[in-house]
Design an enzyme around this catalytic site. Structure first.
Site, PDB file in Angstrom:
ATOM      1  CE1 TYR A 210      45.448 -15.459   9.877  1.00 53.60           C
ATOM      2  CE2 TYR A 210      46.424 -14.110  11.592  1.00 53.60           C
ATOM      3  CZ  TYR A 210      45.356 -14.435  10.784  1.00 53.60           C
ATOM      4  OH  TYR A 210      44.185 -13.730  10.889  1.00 53.60           O
TER       5      TYR A 210
ATOM      6  CG  HIS B  62      68.434  15.544  21.465  1.00 52.04           C
ATOM      7  ND1 HIS B  62      68.069  15.318  22.773  1.00 52.04           N
ATOM      8  CD2 HIS B  62      68.114  14.402  20.799  1.00 52.04           C
ATOM      9  CE1 HIS B  62      67.541  14.105  22.885  1.00 52.04           C
ATOM     10  NE2 HIS B  62      67.566  13.532  21.700  1.00 52.04           N
TER      11      HIS B  62
ATOM     12  CE  LYS C  84      60.572  12.821  22.487  1.00 47.09           C
ATOM     13  NZ  LYS C  84      61.134  12.205  21.310  1.00 47.09           N
TER      14      LYS C  84
ATOM     15  CB  CYS D 160      46.635 -12.681  15.457  1.00 42.69           C
ATOM     16  SG  CYS D 160      46.799 -14.462  15.417  1.00 42.69           S
TER      17      CYS D 160
ATOM     18  CG  ASP E  78      42.633  -7.209  16.686  1.00 46.84           C
ATOM     19  OD1 ASP E  78      43.164  -6.134  17.000  1.00 46.84           O
ATOM     20  OD2 ASP E  78      42.005  -7.378  15.621  1.00 46.84           O
TER      21      ASP E  78
ATOM     22  NE  ARG F 115      66.269  14.401  16.506  1.00 43.73           N
ATOM     23  CZ  ARG F 115      65.816  13.733  17.571  1.00 43.73           C
ATOM     24  NH1 ARG F 115      65.511  12.450  17.484  1.00 43.73           N
ATOM     25  NH2 ARG F 115      65.685  14.336  18.732  1.00 43.73           N
TER      26      ARG F 115
ATOM     27  NE  ARG G 130      65.567  18.335  25.568  1.00 43.11           N
ATOM     28  CZ  ARG G 130      66.758  18.727  25.132  1.00 43.11           C
ATOM     29  NH1 ARG G 130      67.229  19.925  25.421  1.00 43.11           N
ATOM     30  NH2 ARG G 130      67.500  17.928  24.392  1.00 43.11           N
TER      31      ARG G 130
END
Ligand SMILES: Cc1ncc(COP(=O)(O)O)c(C=O)c1O
Length: 341
Positions: free
Chosen positions: A232, A132, A5, A279, A281, A103, A188
């Site tokens: 920044y 789980h 996943k 930043c 990118d 959950r 798993r």
């Protein structure tokens, strides 16, 4: 059952699944129907279990792509049973039992009510029973032992009421390593397939090697005068003449902003500290101490260079998280390059 996943924990679900299948993994687990469909569209034919919660809108895709749902809710079981009624053979599902994760999963009372009502839909086949573990990598094994006990009670109830359940699975990576009594018919694992674990130091961990490296290169170099600032909000001030290298990866690529003025990357086999705020990118690193650093040099964010190594666990420590999050955060836009083994 290999857990692929979240884009195989950032590694790329399709290529990772193909590799795992080449290494004789017979079953995959994804989170969502969409993730399962993407694997089917890539030509993957092994059974795929969808671990996440199920919505009625997804039933058609589920059936069309032969994905095996995990059902955690009696009302979903009924709805799925009705939707599968037109199928020639019972549709396989896995039933999840809540044993302490808080959950997803049927509570013991819900399971008992289902069994006593004899209302398990005839259009569905109970192929798997699962739960789980919430603390398999925790320091105290007691709560996991209790979960296993609760699960065994649920399993007994199901089997004694006449169901034949070929697949029984409980263990994530921590469970697979530490709790043989939780192995049942399948394990798993996720994180350990990718070379990491979060087991406490007191537990002997298997010899795992990280699968993934994250690399870029120096795109630009400049010299900053003493008192000059970087990025920044001017959080980095040069104390002396400082060589700053610009790398074309930032938080949009998965480089956590908490690495600002905190993390390192490898350049020419040495650690270069991150200078200023990360930043979107780009990120700047201080290469003053790295003789000969030049535009085009490889910069390693995760991986080995010379005798130095930075792992996803190091980054997790610097940013107050777990290696899972570091790996999953690696952005879709980062090209994945695979080396066959
Ligand atoms: C239901 C389920 N099973 C297995 C796993 C795999 O866990 P791990 O990566 O710790 O091995 C996960 C991961 O979150 C999960 O949610």
């Amino acid at each position: 059952m290999a857990v692929v996943k979240a884009n195989a924990y950032g590694h790329g679900a399709i290529e990772t699944s193909r590799t795992l299948i080449r290494h004789r993994v017979t079953r995959l687990a994804v989170f969502s129907t969409e993730e399962g469909v993407a694997l089917r569209q890539a030509g993957i034919t092994v059974p795929i279990v969808v671990l996440g919660p199920l919505f009625q809108e997804q039933f058609d895709d589920l059936f069309a792509h032969q994905l095996t749902p995990v059902v955690s809710d009696p009302s979903v079981l009924t709805a799925l049973g009705q939707a599968a009624a037109s199928h020639a053979t019972p549709y396989p599902i896995h039933l999840k039992i809540e044993t302490g994760m808080g959950r997803l999963g049927l509570t013991h009372d819900q399971l008992e009510a289902l069994i006593n009502s004899r209302r398990f839909p005839a259009s569905l086949q109970l192929e798997g029973l699962m739960t789980h573990l919430s603390d398999a990598d925790g320091s105290d094994p007691d709560s996991t032992e209790q979960q296993i006990t609760r699960f065994n009670k649920a399993k007994k109830l199901v089997l004694e009421s006449g169901f034949q359940v070929p697949l029984v699975h409980v263990s994530n990576s921590g469970g697979a390593v530490r709790f043989p009594s939780a192995h049942f018919t399948l394990v798993r694992p996720g994180i350990m397939l990718y070379g990491y674990h979060t087991l406490p130091g007191t537990v002997e961990a298997p010899d795992l090697r990280p699968v993934l490296s994250l690399k870029t290169c120096i795109a630009h170099l400049q010299t900053i005068q003493p008192g000059g600032t970087v990025s920044y909000n001017r959080t980095f001030t040069a104390k002396c003449l400082t060589r700053i290298a610009v790398l074309p990866i930032g938080y949009a690529g998965g480089l956590n902003r908490h690495l600002s003025n905190r993390g390192y990357v490898l350049v020419r086999g040495q650690r270069a500290p991150i200078a200023g705020l990360v930043c979107m990118d780009m990120v700047m690193v201080d290469v003053t101490a790295i003789a000969g650093a030049a535009v085009g040099d490889e910069a390693v964010l995760i991986g080995q260079q010379g005798n130095e190594q930075i792992t996803a666990s190091d980054i997790a420590e610097w940013t107050g998280t777990i290696p899972y999050e570091v790996l999953c955060a690696i952005g879709q836009r980062i090209p994945r390059v695979y080396h066959s083994t």
